[in-house]
Design an enzyme around this catalytic site. Sequence first.
Site, PDB file in Angstrom:
ATOM      1  N   ARG A   1       0.850  -1.200   0.000  1.00 25.62           N
ATOM      2  CA  ARG A   1       0.000   0.000   0.000  1.00 25.62           C
ATOM      3  C   ARG A   1       0.880   1.242   0.000  1.00 25.62           C
ATOM      4  O   ARG A   1       0.624   2.210  -0.696  1.00 25.62           O
ATOM      5  CB  ARG A   1      -0.918  -0.025   1.211  1.00 25.62           C
ATOM      6  CG  ARG A   1      -2.170  -0.841   1.025  1.00 25.62           C
ATOM      7  CD  ARG A   1      -1.906  -2.305   0.674  1.00 25.62           C
ATOM      8  NE  ARG A   1      -3.124  -3.077   0.551  1.00 25.62           N
ATOM      9  CZ  ARG A   1      -3.708  -3.721   1.564  1.00 25.62           C
ATOM     10  NH1 ARG A   1      -3.147  -3.728   2.775  1.00 25.62           N
ATOM     11  NH2 ARG A   1      -4.812  -4.383   1.372  1.00 25.62           N
TER      12      ARG A   1
ATOM     13  N   ASP B   1       0.125  -6.905  -3.065  1.00 31.27           N
ATOM     14  CA  ASP B   1      -1.297  -6.664  -2.807  1.00 31.27           C
ATOM     15  C   ASP B   1      -1.885  -5.949  -4.015  1.00 31.27           C
ATOM     16  O   ASP B   1      -1.158  -5.658  -4.980  1.00 31.27           O
ATOM     17  CB  ASP B   1      -1.500  -5.871  -1.502  1.00 31.27           C
ATOM     18  CG  ASP B   1      -2.765  -6.315  -0.769  1.00 31.27           C
ATOM     19  OD1 ASP B   1      -3.841  -6.262  -1.385  1.00 31.27           O
ATOM     20  OD2 ASP B   1      -2.672  -6.721   0.413  1.00 31.27           O
TER      21      ASP B   1
ATOM     22  N   HIS C   1      -6.612 -10.223  -3.388  1.00 34.36           N
ATOM     23  CA  HIS C   1      -5.566  -9.195  -3.246  1.00 34.36           C
ATOM     24  C   HIS C   1      -4.514  -9.309  -4.358  1.00 34.36           C
ATOM     25  O   HIS C   1      -3.315  -9.161  -4.120  1.00 34.36           O
ATOM     26  CB  HIS C   1      -4.895  -9.283  -1.859  1.00 34.36           C
ATOM     27  CG  HIS C   1      -5.790  -8.821  -0.749  1.00 34.36           C
ATOM     28  ND1 HIS C   1      -5.981  -7.493  -0.454  1.00 34.36           N
ATOM     29  CD2 HIS C   1      -6.560  -9.519   0.117  1.00 34.36           C
ATOM     30  CE1 HIS C   1      -6.837  -7.398   0.566  1.00 34.36           C
ATOM     31  NE2 HIS C   1      -7.213  -8.610   0.930  1.00 34.36           N
TER      32      HIS C   1
ATOM     33  N   GLU D   1      -9.704 -12.490   2.493  1.00 33.74           N
ATOM     34  CA  GLU D   1     -10.616 -11.586   1.793  1.00 33.74           C
ATOM     35  C   GLU D   1     -10.684 -11.856   0.285  1.00 33.74           C
ATOM     36  O   GLU D   1     -10.597 -10.943  -0.515  1.00 33.74           O
ATOM     37  CB  GLU D   1     -10.188 -10.127   2.037  1.00 33.74           C
ATOM     38  CG  GLU D   1     -10.207  -9.755   3.520  1.00 33.74           C
ATOM     39  CD  GLU D   1      -9.723  -8.338   3.782  1.00 33.74           C
ATOM     40  OE1 GLU D   1     -10.210  -7.734   4.731  1.00 33.74           O
ATOM     41  OE2 GLU D   1      -8.845  -7.840   3.051  1.00 33.74           O
TER      42      GLU D   1
ATOM     43  N   TRP E   1      -6.653 -13.513  12.554  1.00 35.55           N
ATOM     44  CA  TRP E   1      -6.703 -12.051  12.573  1.00 35.55           C
ATOM     45  C   TRP E   1      -8.092 -11.492  12.800  1.00 35.55           C
ATOM     46  O   TRP E   1      -8.267 -10.462  13.409  1.00 35.55           O
ATOM     47  CB  TRP E   1      -6.116 -11.476  11.280  1.00 35.55           C
ATOM     48  CG  TRP E   1      -6.941 -11.623  10.034  1.00 35.55           C
ATOM     49  CD1 TRP E   1      -7.009 -12.721   9.224  1.00 35.55           C
ATOM     50  CD2 TRP E   1      -7.805 -10.643   9.448  1.00 35.55           C
ATOM     51  NE1 TRP E   1      -7.853 -12.490   8.178  1.00 35.55           N
ATOM     52  CE2 TRP E   1      -8.362 -11.216   8.277  1.00 35.55           C
ATOM     53  CE3 TRP E   1      -8.161  -9.340   9.788  1.00 35.55           C
ATOM     54  CZ2 TRP E   1      -9.254 -10.544   7.450  1.00 35.55           C
ATOM     55  CZ3 TRP E   1      -9.057  -8.663   8.962  1.00 35.55           C
ATOM     56  CH2 TRP E   1      -9.598  -9.263   7.812  1.00 35.55           C
TER      57      TRP E   1
ATOM     58  N   TRP F   1      -0.445  -2.590   8.586  1.00 36.16           N
ATOM     59  CA  TRP F   1      -0.995  -2.345   7.247  1.00 36.16           C
ATOM     60  C   TRP F   1      -0.810  -0.862   6.965  1.00 36.16           C
ATOM     61  O   TRP F   1      -0.965  -0.034   7.866  1.00 36.16           O
ATOM     62  CB  TRP F   1      -2.477  -2.718   7.201  1.00 36.16           C
ATOM     63  CG  TRP F   1      -2.710  -4.163   7.516  1.00 36.16           C
ATOM     64  CD1 TRP F   1      -3.159  -4.679   8.696  1.00 36.16           C
ATOM     65  CD2 TRP F   1      -2.484  -5.285   6.659  1.00 36.16           C
ATOM     66  NE1 TRP F   1      -3.236  -6.066   8.622  1.00 36.16           N
ATOM     67  CE2 TRP F   1      -2.826  -6.448   7.379  1.00 36.16           C
ATOM     68  CE3 TRP F   1      -2.027  -5.420   5.343  1.00 36.16           C
ATOM     69  CZ2 TRP F   1      -2.729  -7.733   6.826  1.00 36.16           C
ATOM     70  CZ3 TRP F   1      -1.932  -6.703   4.798  1.00 36.16           C
ATOM     71  CH2 TRP F   1      -2.285  -7.838   5.535  1.00 36.16           C
TER      72      TRP F   1
HETATM   73  C1  TNX Z   1      -7.579  -6.506   6.430  1.00 35.96           C
HETATM   74  S1  TNX Z   1      -5.773  -8.436   7.904  1.00 35.96           S
HETATM   75  C2  TNX Z   1      -6.635  -7.013   5.571  1.00 35.96           C
HETATM   76  C3  TNX Z   1      -5.698  -6.095   4.894  1.00 35.96           C
HETATM   77  C4  TNX Z   1      -5.982  -4.663   5.256  1.00 35.96           C
HETATM   78  C5  TNX Z   1      -6.274  -4.573   6.737  1.00 35.96           C
HETATM   79  C6  TNX Z   1      -6.428  -3.204   7.271  1.00 35.96           C
HETATM   80  C7  TNX Z   1      -5.894  -9.060   6.505  1.00 35.96           C
HETATM   81  C8  TNX Z   1      -5.485 -10.425   6.396  1.00 35.96           C
HETATM   82  N1  TNX Z   1      -6.385  -8.355   5.451  1.00 35.96           N
HETATM   83  O1  TNX Z   1      -5.737  -6.302   3.507  1.00 35.96           O
HETATM   84  O2  TNX Z   1      -4.877  -3.898   4.931  1.00 35.96           O
HETATM   85  O3  TNX Z   1      -7.464  -5.291   7.003  1.00 35.96           O
HETATM   86  O4  TNX Z   1      -6.511  -3.190   8.683  1.00 35.96           O
END
Ligand code: TNX
Length: 767
Positions: free
Chosen positions: A165, A194, A264, A328, A401, A476
């Site tokens: 980022r 990412d 991502h 995600e 997480w 992050w």
């Molecule tokens: C979730 S934590 C994400 C990241 C983002 C973050 C921001 C995780 C495995 N994935 O892609 O940057 O939240 O807090």
Amino acid sequence: MKKIIYSIFIFAATVVACTAPQKTADYEVIPLPVSVQRAGDTFFVLEDGAVISYPEENEKMAKNAQFLVSYAKESAGLDLKAGGPSGQITLELGLDSSNKEAYELTVSDKGVVIRGASEAGVFYGIQTLRKSLPLMDRGTVFLPAVKISDEPRFRYRGMMLDVSRHFFSVEEVKTYIDMLALHNINRLHWHLTDDQGWRIEIKRYPKLTEIGSKRAQTVIGRNSGEYDGIPYGGFYTQEQIREVVAYAAERYITIVPEVDMPGHMQAVLACYPELGCTGGPYKVREKWGISSDVLCAGNDKTLQFVKDVLEEVVGLFPSEYVHIGGDECLKDEWMRCPKCQNRIRQLGLANDAQHTKEQKLQSWFVADIEHFLEEHGRRLIGWDEILEGDLVAPNATVMAWRDLRYGMTAARLHHDAIMTPSSHVYFDHYQDLDQNEPLAIGGYSSVGRVYNYEPIPSDLEPELRHHILGVQANLWTEYIPTFSHAQYMVLPRMDALCEVQWTPAGTKDYGAFCNRLNKMLHFYDKLGWNYAKHIYKVSADFALDQEMEGIKVSLNTVKGGEIYYTLDGSEPTIKSLRYTAPFVVQDKVVVKAMAVHDGIPQTVMSENLSYDNKISGIELLQEPHRSYRFNGASTLVDGLTGMQNYRTGRWLGFCGKDLEAIIKLKSETEISKVGFNTCVATSDWVFDVRQAIIEVSEDGIHFKKVAEESYPAMTSNDAYVKHYDLLFETVKAQYVKVTLVSEHSIPAFHGGKDHPGFIFVDEISID
Ligand code: TNX
């Protein structure tokens, strides 16, 4: 005898003092060692020219000696010499311990000995000595005789750095590694790829860095819709990667590389659109959040691509673990994509009560990658989404997480887990509620919240606890454009983190930690590292006392500060009441407190307390969500009002359940009004109340409804705090039951449609 030695020391100190500055070392370090035993009144005098001896044939020990030379110079201005048969400081191996990172540091009047169970153990002993030295530019150090025996609690002690980022240079990453080393952290999880940028050179796919490392512009603020128009980019060559890996390894830090897949991956699709489900066109993502453009799991070329990339990654990083992300990954494209659906059919995957066939496709994908990594002698780590689907890669280690629960689920499936919950150790979240904080993604994790995090869930079966390998905090960097800002977000929360990772849980103490922290902050000043200064302010703790007879106010600041306060709303000055011990308030008061450090007044802390002396207890009939329980039921009547951030510990959160509470008054009282607040943030699936019911009772058993109100479903995204009052005809009651119905089915405008939403409630008032 002791007295004589001590007098000689004082004499010697005075003589030396005439020629050069002299200071005494302390052993008040972070992380707190397992055991620090003073060994009598003697001292060792450490001066310029002192020699460090070590087993000379051992290159790592030679490097350790050089580190000590440079650290002593940096902290105390001492000129030590590495090498020589019998030095005043001895570094040696051979400590008998099953923990390979253990060390013993002994100081006597004859000198200093650091003995490790391995070279890494010696390195940690050196860090402890380094942090014990006084901070000065030159002089002589008196080291009180001591025996320190120490070893880490967890073997995986990590920090993550997202360089996608925002990009950080090789020099900056090395400084980050130095920060880790100072805190005995042994893993750098390097998030290299990412949606917003690919940062590692891959020889077989040159477009990844030619195209994928650059984005045309970056969104302003929190996806405001406006863009800065400035191209942004950066990547590491393979040579630079090797250099950083070696730099970390010298400091006993293993770099765990992450290539995040199959979600991502928008930056990859911008280079090789044929690897996506739609074929594009795609561009490197210019805003934050989750992209629905992911790798196509039905395309054999995609798997080949991923394996080719990992082959080069494995060649660059000796780490046993390779992180493949897995977080995600939206399944929208897979649901529409003929290739993905074809693969699903071939594999015979079907929806069931737990998982969709697309989730199962992802777990097939991850299992395939795990197989590939194992063929290369490596082990796979993934974010906790890799637990979704029924083909969970059999030997995968899970990074929990989203919720602590996933660490427990992993352990119960006999997977190892690393705890990295966003509720406690996301260093991109706010660390203070001050309005002037730089914009952050949201959330809230103060130094205290990090410090008090316990990684082993209390309800995890003892025989499974060994699966919790350790703890990691994540940085992050969506909202962190510069390295100085990165340091600000990380320090001093990393100090709190490293005691969670290293120190036995039973010996941790937040007040004592704050005292030890003072010296670390001075050290950061000396090293030129940026850090957050909130810790110099007053940190206040408010707690209803056991019998609910008032609110106990405890005020803290780092060592050396004085605290002044007022209770009448006026601004505190050094003429106000001086804080010496906790006190109790029994009314509506405004507490304003200010710490003064080295004569410098810090920002004033202010809090409105409204203690209600009618209330004697509260009981919840439905459980809050496990991540948002905080201090439990009393949070709702503790005289503290929650603000715009629902994670502060002032709000209780419920999901799929309702708030149902019985409040007991001290005696039968005439009442005609019940009030409460809700905190709404639909972007985080937090919705407003749908229905409120107030019932009263004289005996706590038979309740009578006195008020009921229904509220419409929300129709658009919003974030706010709202106060509600329910009025009714005056009744006499000793028990009041409050039911606040949450949003059980999220309305259609929202991505969480049909799922249950959260409700956050605070401060119930009864008048
Ligand atoms: C979730 S934590 C994400 C990241 C983002 C973050 C921001 C995780 C495995 N994935 O892609 O940057 O939240 O807090």
